[in-house]
Design a protein around this motif. Structure first.
Motif, PDB file in Angstrom:
ATOM      1  N   GLU A   1       0.833  -1.212   0.000  1.00 49.75           N
ATOM      2  CA  GLU A   1       0.000   0.000   0.000  1.00 49.75           C
ATOM      3  C   GLU A   1       0.864   1.258   0.000  1.00 49.75           C
ATOM      4  OE1 GLU A   1      -3.314   0.272   2.556  1.00 49.75           O
ATOM      5  OE2 GLU A   1      -4.046  -1.759   2.131  1.00 49.75           O
TER       6      GLU A   1
ATOM      7  N   SER B   1      -6.408   0.150  -5.166  1.00 46.56           N
ATOM      8  CA  SER B   1      -6.904  -0.381  -6.427  1.00 46.56           C
ATOM      9  C   SER B   1      -7.369  -1.821  -6.263  1.00 46.56           C
ATOM     10  CB  SER B   1      -5.819  -0.293  -7.506  1.00 46.56           C
ATOM     11  OG  SER B   1      -4.716  -1.109  -7.160  1.00 46.56           O
TER      12      SER B   1
ATOM     13  N   ASP C   1      -5.813   7.974  -4.044  1.00 49.67           N
ATOM     14  CA  ASP C   1      -6.865   7.542  -4.963  1.00 49.67           C
ATOM     15  C   ASP C   1      -7.504   6.226  -4.516  1.00 49.67           C
ATOM     16  OD1 ASP C   1      -6.315   9.744  -6.573  1.00 49.67           O
ATOM     17  OD2 ASP C   1      -4.786   8.661  -7.704  1.00 49.67           O
ATOM     18  N   GLY C   2      -7.228   5.819  -3.293  1.00 48.41           N
ATOM     19  CA  GLY C   2      -7.799   4.580  -2.782  1.00 48.41           C
ATOM     20  C   GLY C   2      -6.981   3.366  -3.202  1.00 48.41           C
TER      21      GLY C   2
ATOM     22  N   SER D   1       0.682   4.145  -2.821  1.00 45.67           N
ATOM     23  CA  SER D   1       0.572   5.557  -2.481  1.00 45.67           C
ATOM     24  C   SER D   1       1.652   6.374  -3.186  1.00 45.67           C
ATOM     25  CB  SER D   1       0.675   5.732  -0.960  1.00 45.67           C
ATOM     26  OG  SER D   1       0.633   7.095  -0.596  1.00 45.67           O
TER      27      SER D   1
ATOM     28  N   ASP E   1      -9.894   3.476   2.723  1.00 45.59           N
ATOM     29  CA  ASP E   1     -10.610   2.752   1.687  1.00 45.59           C
ATOM     30  C   ASP E   1     -11.089   1.407   2.246  1.00 45.59           C
ATOM     31  OD1 ASP E   1     -11.350   1.257  -0.607  1.00 45.59           O
ATOM     32  OD2 ASP E   1     -10.058   2.497  -1.849  1.00 45.59           O
TER      33      ASP E   1
ATOM     34  N   LEU F   1      -2.381   5.898   3.450  1.00 44.46           N
ATOM     35  CA  LEU F   1      -3.679   6.155   2.843  1.00 44.46           C
ATOM     36  C   LEU F   1      -3.469   6.598   1.393  1.00 44.46           C
ATOM     37  CD1 LEU F   1      -5.565   8.098   5.676  1.00 44.46           C
ATOM     38  CD2 LEU F   1      -5.920   5.752   4.971  1.00 44.46           C
TER      39      LEU F   1
ATOM     40  N   PRO G   1      -7.913  11.370   2.630  1.00 41.74           N
ATOM     41  CA  PRO G   1      -9.248  10.775   2.495  1.00 41.74           C
ATOM     42  C   PRO G   1      -9.525   9.798   3.626  1.00 41.74           C
ATOM     43  CG  PRO G   1      -7.718   9.624   1.069  1.00 41.74           C
ATOM     44  CD  PRO G   1      -6.939  10.755   1.702  1.00 41.74           C
TER      45      PRO G   1
ATOM     46  N   LYS H   1     -11.411  -1.208   0.793  1.00 40.95           N
ATOM     47  CA  LYS H   1     -10.659  -2.294   0.163  1.00 40.95           C
ATOM     48  C   LYS H   1      -9.290  -2.502   0.810  1.00 40.95           C
ATOM     49  CE  LYS H   1     -10.839  -0.769  -4.092  1.00 40.95           C
ATOM     50  NZ  LYS H   1     -11.653   0.451  -3.922  1.00 40.95           N
ATOM     51  N   SER H   2      -8.901  -1.605   1.704  1.00 47.19           N
ATOM     52  CA  SER H   2      -7.608  -1.743   2.364  1.00 47.19           C
ATOM     53  C   SER H   2      -7.655  -2.885   3.378  1.00 47.19           C
ATOM     54  CB  SER H   2      -7.222  -0.439   3.074  1.00 47.19           C
ATOM     55  OG  SER H   2      -6.056  -0.622   3.857  1.00 47.19           O
TER      56      SER H   2
ATOM     57  N   HIS I   1     -17.653   5.254   7.380  1.00 49.47           N
ATOM     58  CA  HIS I   1     -16.686   4.166   7.437  1.00 49.47           C
ATOM     59  C   HIS I   1     -16.724   3.549   8.820  1.00 49.47           C
ATOM     60  CE1 HIS I   1     -12.872   1.942   7.240  1.00 49.47           C
ATOM     61  NE2 HIS I   1     -12.926   2.108   5.946  1.00 49.47           N
TER      62      HIS I   1
END
Length: 441
Positions: free
Chosen positions: A83, A307, A304-305, A87, A258, A301, A255, A260-261, A382
């Motif tokens: 991650e 993927s 763009d989140g 980033s 996510d 973080l 942000p 998905k993390s 969240h």
């Protein structure tokens, strides 16, 4: 259930001398040496606090703690590095869109590890990550820092020799294990564990290839605009916001995590257990909060989140990591059936706990608005927003069993890796006949 045939082979008990065969000492030195190299040289930690940098023994202790983390959670370290890599890539693309193609992944890593500090005229200096730096540059609050790639390389304390030695050792270890497999010789569970560390280290090396290793210096740049004005222009009440942030006044740039993390919930759960009653930073002289001085290694973080390909990769890697332990157990030597069952159960427990976290986060995020209104009369998007509002005892009650179960199961695997050498199959101590193996190659 059909048990591995190696469980029923003749066992050799006690310490085995290595005069004419591969002895116990040879196995321990080779495996422990490889594990130590893997878990030490793979660490590319963020810049620590000043009191750690001031003393060599403090820095070594700081890194040793993270080495213990790499020993107990090697697959988590891989996902964290992945991650961070994502980033950094997103940061390089963001700066390219702003017209700064000279900003590379190496620059982004240096910023994300706390290497760039901004000094506002009305607020204490604090570090900014690559996304916060892009916000300052885009809005004209700061010129793009003049840092070349060579400057970042000069801050790197390692010349790559340690990693080269580690790669050579990993290659030789894998070749030796391959030769044993081809020759029909047994493995011990310690060698299986070592192969798992090698798998993790190779991936960590890839994701942190451009991340500086153990830099100790931060670069400070003066802001031409005060923090009160920056906060007001962002739509926040300047001085009020300077009392309510968590890490730095530029927290609003980041942000929400996510869903998905796979790493953010793990770090939150670990922090909830280690520091369940942690309180916010105190104010400076009763007026302002003290901002963070460094970037936490666990704070990633991607702007763009996360993927979908990276999320799938992380899931597949977790499956492969635990499958390696289970599959190799069928060709490994264990002293008894009970210990083989313990090995399988411990690895299955760790994988099951990770799977539970993976499923809980998206489901919890889906129900976060309802939970926020029901529990705290707050608007939440969240699950971690709701979890953060829980009292310390509730955080400990929820996450404690997960963390404790994970650590106990991992400790059982590590202990069994060593204890299994007290009684191993006779072929474990046979050396590879390289003259017979080479024709197979």
């Amino acid at each position: 259930m059909i048990l591995p045939s190696l469980l029923h082979q003749d066992l050799r008990y006690g310490w085995v001398s290595g005069s004419n065969v591969r002895g116990t000492r040879d196995i321990l030195v080779s495996s422990f040496g490889t594990i130590w190299l893997c878990t030490w040289t793979c660490l590319c930690l963020n810049i620590p606090t000043q009191h750690v940098r001031d003393r060599r023994h403090r820095w070594l202790l700081h890194k040793f703690r993270w080495q213990l983390f790499a020993i107990f959670f090697p697959e988590v370290l891989v996902a964290t590095a992945a991650e961070q890599w994502l980033s950094a890539r997103q940061s390089a693309r963001a700066f390219a869109r702003l017209g700064y193609p000279q900003w590379t992944i190496r620059h982004a890593f240096f910023a994300d590890m706390g290497g760039i500090v901004v000094a506002p005229p009305d607020f204490p200096p604090f570090p900014v990550d690559s996304q916060q730096l892009a916000y300052l540059v885009e809005n004209g609050y700061l010129e793009l820092p003049d840092i070349s790639t060579d400057d970042i390389r000069s801050l790197n304390k390692a010349d790559g020799l340690a990693r080269l030695v580690t790669l050579a050792q990993m290659a030789w270890y894998c070749l030796s294990c391959t030769a044993r497999g081809v020759s029909g010789l047994a493995f011990c569970s310690l060698e299986v564990t070592t192969l798992a560390y090698i798998l993790c280290t190779v991936h960590t090396f890839f994701f942190w290839y451009y991340k500086p290793l153990d830099p100790e210096a931060q670069r400070v740049f003066a802001l031409n605009t005060g923090m009160v004005e920056i906060c007001e222009r962002s739509g926040r009440v300047g001085r009020d916001h300077l009392h309510t942030y968590t890490h730095t006044p530029l927290d609003f740039v980041k942000p929400l995590p996510d869903p998905k993390s796979l790493i953010t919930p793990f770090w939150f759960g670990l922090g909830a257990v280690l520091r369940p009653w942690a309180t916010p930073r105190r104010r400076l002289k009763g007026k302002l909060r003290s901002p963070a001085k460094t970037m936490a290694n666990s704070r990633i973080l991607p702007q763009d989140g996360v993927s979908t390909p990276l999320m799938v990769y992380t899931l597949v890697f977790q499956i492969v990591y635990f499958a390696l332990h289970v599959c190799f157990s069928w060709i490994s030597s264990f002293p008894s059936n009970v210990e083989w069952y313990l090995w399988i159960a411990s690895n299955a427990t760790d994988f099951g706990l990770i799977a539970t976290y993976v499923l809980a986060i998206p489901l919890g995020t889906y129900f976060a608005p309802f939970l926020g209104r029901w529990l705290f009369d707050m608007e939440a998007t969240h699950l971690l927003q709701v979890a953060t509002a829980l009292p310390g005892w509730a955080k400990l009650l929820i996450h404690g069993p997960f963390v404790l179960g994970y650590v106990v199961a991992r400790a059982a695997v590590l202990v069994e890796s060593v204890m299994s050498l007290r009684a191993a199959a006779d072929s474990v101590y046979q050396d590879v006949s390289w003259t017979s193996f080479l024709p197979h190659v």
